[in-house]
Design a protein around this motif. Sequence first.
Motif, mmCIF file in Angstrom:
data_model
loop_
_atom_site.group_PDB
_atom_site.id
_atom_site.type_symbol
_atom_site.label_atom_id
_atom_site.label_comp_id
_atom_site.label_asym_id
_atom_site.label_seq_id
_atom_site.Cartn_x
_atom_site.Cartn_y
_atom_site.Cartn_z
ATOM 1 N N TYR A 260 -11.578 3.071 -21.830
ATOM 2 C CA TYR A 260 -10.133 3.262 -21.791
ATOM 3 C C TYR A 260 -9.515 3.005 -20.425
ATOM 4 O O TYR A 260 -8.358 2.640 -20.333
ATOM 5 C CB TYR A 260 -9.784 4.679 -22.266
ATOM 6 N N ILE A 261 -10.266 3.264 -19.357
ATOM 7 C CA ILE A 261 -9.594 3.192 -18.066
ATOM 8 C C ILE A 261 -10.198 2.180 -17.100
ATOM 9 O O ILE A 261 -9.573 1.882 -16.093
ATOM 10 C CB ILE A 261 -9.540 4.562 -17.380
ATOM 11 N N CYS A 262 -11.382 1.660 -17.379
ATOM 12 C CA CYS A 262 -12.040 0.849 -16.347
ATOM 13 C C CYS A 262 -11.765 -0.635 -16.539
ATOM 14 O O CYS A 262 -11.630 -1.118 -17.646
ATOM 15 C CB CYS A 262 -13.538 1.085 -16.376
ATOM 16 N N ASP A 263 -11.702 -1.327 -15.409
ATOM 17 C CA ASP A 263 -11.592 -2.781 -15.456
ATOM 18 C C ASP A 263 -12.973 -3.402 -15.599
ATOM 19 O O ASP A 263 -13.187 -4.270 -16.420
ATOM 20 C CB ASP A 263 -10.911 -3.285 -14.185
ATOM 21 N N ARG A 264 -13.880 -2.959 -14.741
ATOM 22 C CA ARG A 264 -15.242 -3.469 -14.834
ATOM 23 C C ARG A 264 -16.228 -2.301 -14.859
ATOM 24 O O ARG A 264 -15.937 -1.227 -14.336
ATOM 25 C CB ARG A 264 -15.555 -4.391 -13.655
ATOM 26 N N ILE A 265 -17.391 -2.551 -15.434
ATOM 27 C CA ILE A 265 -18.419 -1.522 -15.564
ATOM 28 C C ILE A 265 -19.716 -2.023 -14.957
ATOM 29 O O ILE A 265 -20.077 -3.179 -15.143
ATOM 30 C CB ILE A 265 -18.701 -1.206 -17.053
ATOM 31 N N ALA A 266 -20.406 -1.146 -14.236
ATOM 32 C CA ALA A 266 -21.782 -1.423 -13.849
ATOM 33 C C ALA A 266 -22.647 -0.358 -14.500
ATOM 34 O O ALA A 266 -22.402 0.828 -14.328
ATOM 35 C CB ALA A 266 -21.939 -1.380 -12.328
ATOM 36 N N VAL A 267 -23.638 -0.786 -15.279
ATOM 37 C CA VAL A 267 -24.539 0.160 -15.935
ATOM 38 C C VAL A 267 -25.767 0.322 -15.050
ATOM 39 O O VAL A 267 -26.408 -0.661 -14.681
ATOM 40 C CB VAL A 267 -24.959 -0.353 -17.328
ATOM 41 N N MET A 268 -26.065 1.566 -14.704
ATOM 42 C CA MET A 268 -27.205 1.812 -13.822
ATOM 43 C C MET A 268 -28.370 2.425 -14.583
ATOM 44 O O MET A 268 -28.180 3.193 -15.510
ATOM 45 C CB MET A 268 -26.793 2.755 -12.683
ATOM 46 N N TYR A 269 -29.567 2.052 -14.166
ATOM 47 C CA TYR A 269 -30.773 2.668 -14.710
ATOM 48 C C TYR A 269 -31.785 2.827 -13.591
ATOM 49 O O TYR A 269 -32.159 1.838 -12.953
ATOM 50 C CB TYR A 269 -31.364 1.824 -15.842
ATOM 51 N N LEU A 270 -32.159 4.048 -13.317
ATOM 52 C CA LEU A 270 -33.199 4.347 -12.329
ATOM 53 C C LEU A 270 -32.954 3.644 -10.979
ATOM 54 O O LEU A 270 -33.831 3.013 -10.425
ATOM 55 C CB LEU A 270 -34.564 3.945 -12.916
ATOM 56 N N GLY A 271 -31.736 3.763 -10.483
ATOM 57 C CA GLY A 271 -31.450 3.275 -9.150
ATOM 58 C C GLY A 271 -31.044 1.829 -9.041
ATOM 59 O O GLY A 271 -30.817 1.329 -7.939
ATOM 60 N N LYS A 272 -30.957 1.126 -10.158
ATOM 61 C CA LYS A 272 -30.566 -0.293 -10.138
ATOM 62 C C LYS A 272 -29.387 -0.519 -11.074
ATOM 63 O O LYS A 272 -29.262 0.167 -12.080
ATOM 64 C CB LYS A 272 -31.729 -1.147 -10.664
ATOM 65 N N ILE A 273 -28.603 -1.537 -10.778
ATOM 66 C CA ILE A 273 -27.602 -1.962 -11.747
ATOM 67 C C ILE A 273 -28.283 -2.941 -12.697
ATOM 68 O O ILE A 273 -28.838 -3.950 -12.257
ATOM 69 C CB ILE A 273 -26.401 -2.633 -11.047
ATOM 70 N N VAL A 274 -28.256 -2.637 -14.005
ATOM 71 C CA VAL A 274 -28.915 -3.542 -14.953
ATOM 72 C C VAL A 274 -27.926 -4.503 -15.591
ATOM 73 O O VAL A 274 -28.298 -5.568 -16.064
ATOM 74 C CB VAL A 274 -29.689 -2.780 -16.050
ATOM 75 N N GLU A 275 -26.650 -4.103 -15.622
ATOM 76 C CA GLU A 275 -25.645 -4.974 -16.233
ATOM 77 C C GLU A 275 -24.298 -4.685 -15.593
ATOM 78 O O GLU A 275 -23.975 -3.531 -15.305
ATOM 79 C CB GLU A 275 -25.585 -4.725 -17.748
ATOM 80 N N LEU A 276 -23.515 -5.740 -15.372
ATOM 81 C CA LEU A 276 -22.215 -5.574 -14.737
ATOM 82 C C LEU A 276 -21.248 -6.596 -15.326
ATOM 83 O O LEU A 276 -21.597 -7.758 -15.485
ATOM 84 C CB LEU A 276 -22.352 -5.777 -13.221
#
Lengths: 371, 320
Positions: A260-276
């Motif tokens: 609802y509010i974000c322009d972009r998303i970074a998905v993190m897993y165990l200290g890393k960004i896996v998808e952005l």
Amino acid sequence: MERAVEAGRELLGPDEILRVEDLRVWFPLRRGIIDIITGKPRRYVRAVDGISFTVKKKEVFCLVGESGCGKTTTGKAIIRLVPIVGGHIYFRPNRSVLEDLWGHGAEVLEGGVVDIAALPETAIKPLRRSVQMIYQDPYGSLNPRFTIEQTLEEPLIIHGLGFTREERVELVARILEAVRLVPPEDFMGRYPHQLSGGQRQRVAIARAMILNPELVVADEPVSMLDVSIRAEILELLMDLRERLGVSYIFITHDLAVARYICDRIAVMYLGKIVELGDARRVIEHPYHPYTQALIAAIPEPDPENRKKMRNIRIKGEVPSAVNIPPGCRFHPRCVAFDEKRSELEAYCPRREPPFEEVEKGHYVSCWLYSR
Amino acid sequence: MPLLEVRDLKTYFFTLAGVVKAVDGVSFTLDHGEVLGLAGESGSGKSTIAYSIMNLVPPPGKIVSGSIILDGVDVAKLSESELRSKIRWRKVSMVFQGAMNALTPVYTIGYQIAEPLIQHLGMTKREAMERAAELLEMVGLHRSMLNRYPHELSGGQKQRVVIAMALALEPPLVIADEPTTALDVVVQAQILNLLKKLKREKNMSIILISHDLSVIAELADKVGIMYAGKLVEIGTAEQIFNNPQHPYTRLLLKSIPRLRGPVDKLEYIPGTPPDLRRPPPGCRFYPRCPMRMDVCNEEEPPIIEVEKGHYVACWLHAKR
């Protein structure tokens, strides 16, 4: 992903306010006496383990992930609340803060940019005028012995803004109006325990905003609040972005809120960004198996859901950030890896996947897409 | 005969600052094999209903009036020793909120599950441990967990252990109070899948308490909406989610951010719930209600059946 320095490009583009590059935050573990005698190397909790992203001006950039993925630590690193082991955090403050930072011994890089990760301790206080944080728990983040007026006046006194008390009271009243705690006189003399959860969170927002920061790290600002008032606080944050021109790093575990509010998303897993990538695009068309599982797991208010089991394509539990699996850190839990084991055996368990662009502005770190 | 019939339940807390009417005249029934979801904001009285059914309301709280007929017995009228020997564990058990802290750190998982079996069924320790191992496997944990201590388990694993404990004596009713609130979404979905499976296999009745209507939708056949100590609307899951009638329910559903479908503007409910020491004279939602009328501030709304099995307490539906 983007290596600014090597390419000789500007550290920050004209529409960017922050660039995090290969940021690492490791917390050392205590060593026992035997470990010291036998000369065992020190071990670390690798909370944030090499992440890169940029935040544009007036953008809402979301860090999403489960507990322990390093999203809060990333936020804290950006305001220098945790020791940084490596990497850069390039940030362009406004003119007066920049001068102040310079006066306190900060190195000013090309284009009026500073590296937050390299700031000397003395320069952290002026930095706070530009970068502020809103915490999750409005019950714990306000001093119960301070009235609302004292809570909001404190940052002004610390940073020497508003020369007389009248001036400061005026600023406090103005920010209370901005967060819609009106009339301000009614709230100034109150203590936190006399306010509801939503009102307290508004005070916490006012405290972050009163210094006119350019970047605000909002760490789960609505997750402690009742559902019925969450939208009100989110709306307020978006309204302040319009009015004050502030950028947000919004940390949340709730992808539906992010949508609802974000322009972009970074998905993190165990200290890393896996998808952005673009927020809606990531949610509607996730590439990484972890993002896919995360999205499949989110319940929705549809009574049809009770008639079927949810298919969650993820195995086991999150490993400890001390013993991070080799190769892709998600592979021990990855169902896609199991299904294509013969093809992927040479990649996932051995080498870390590169962070590559799969479609415009959409980056994924997964061997399924980059062989 | 329904498994549980709660009639005009009133549970008040007698604090120094006044009497808090946490649950104030709530009635509902629950059939065998049915899941009732109770939703509402914090302080709406949903957990107090759970504690009342167990007759475990902590002081200064007390069940003031009403009856709680569970399997033909009025739980509210039993003595503590009767509750212990006949009701708790055998007829109804509870998965507490924050299950992480519901386990004692100094005993093994196996012993904690085995204890009620030894106490209530007179099993030997060996028998009880064997049964505990079966229970662990039923909730998807390996039997080697028997010898572990709680600190060796993750949050999701502890939640499974607490569910296994609640199932130990196979009670017909299990109350789950915010069973997934502190868990990550992936673990939450796994626990909800487990509860679905158990419901199907054991024909258990469950009262699922949650502030999150999305979690309720995953499990509940019947949904009750609590507001300020009152049940303002109750009906089947389809009725509540697809055809809500109370203005509070409608706003609550519109305030949930959704992951799919169009991104509509989120609604919110201005204001805060009333102080339950001095609730408003008429409808308790009156001060925040967008549809309010004069009568709402004067008289409490009656409970009206708007369609079969769908009840609403709102003057919009009552004829005066």
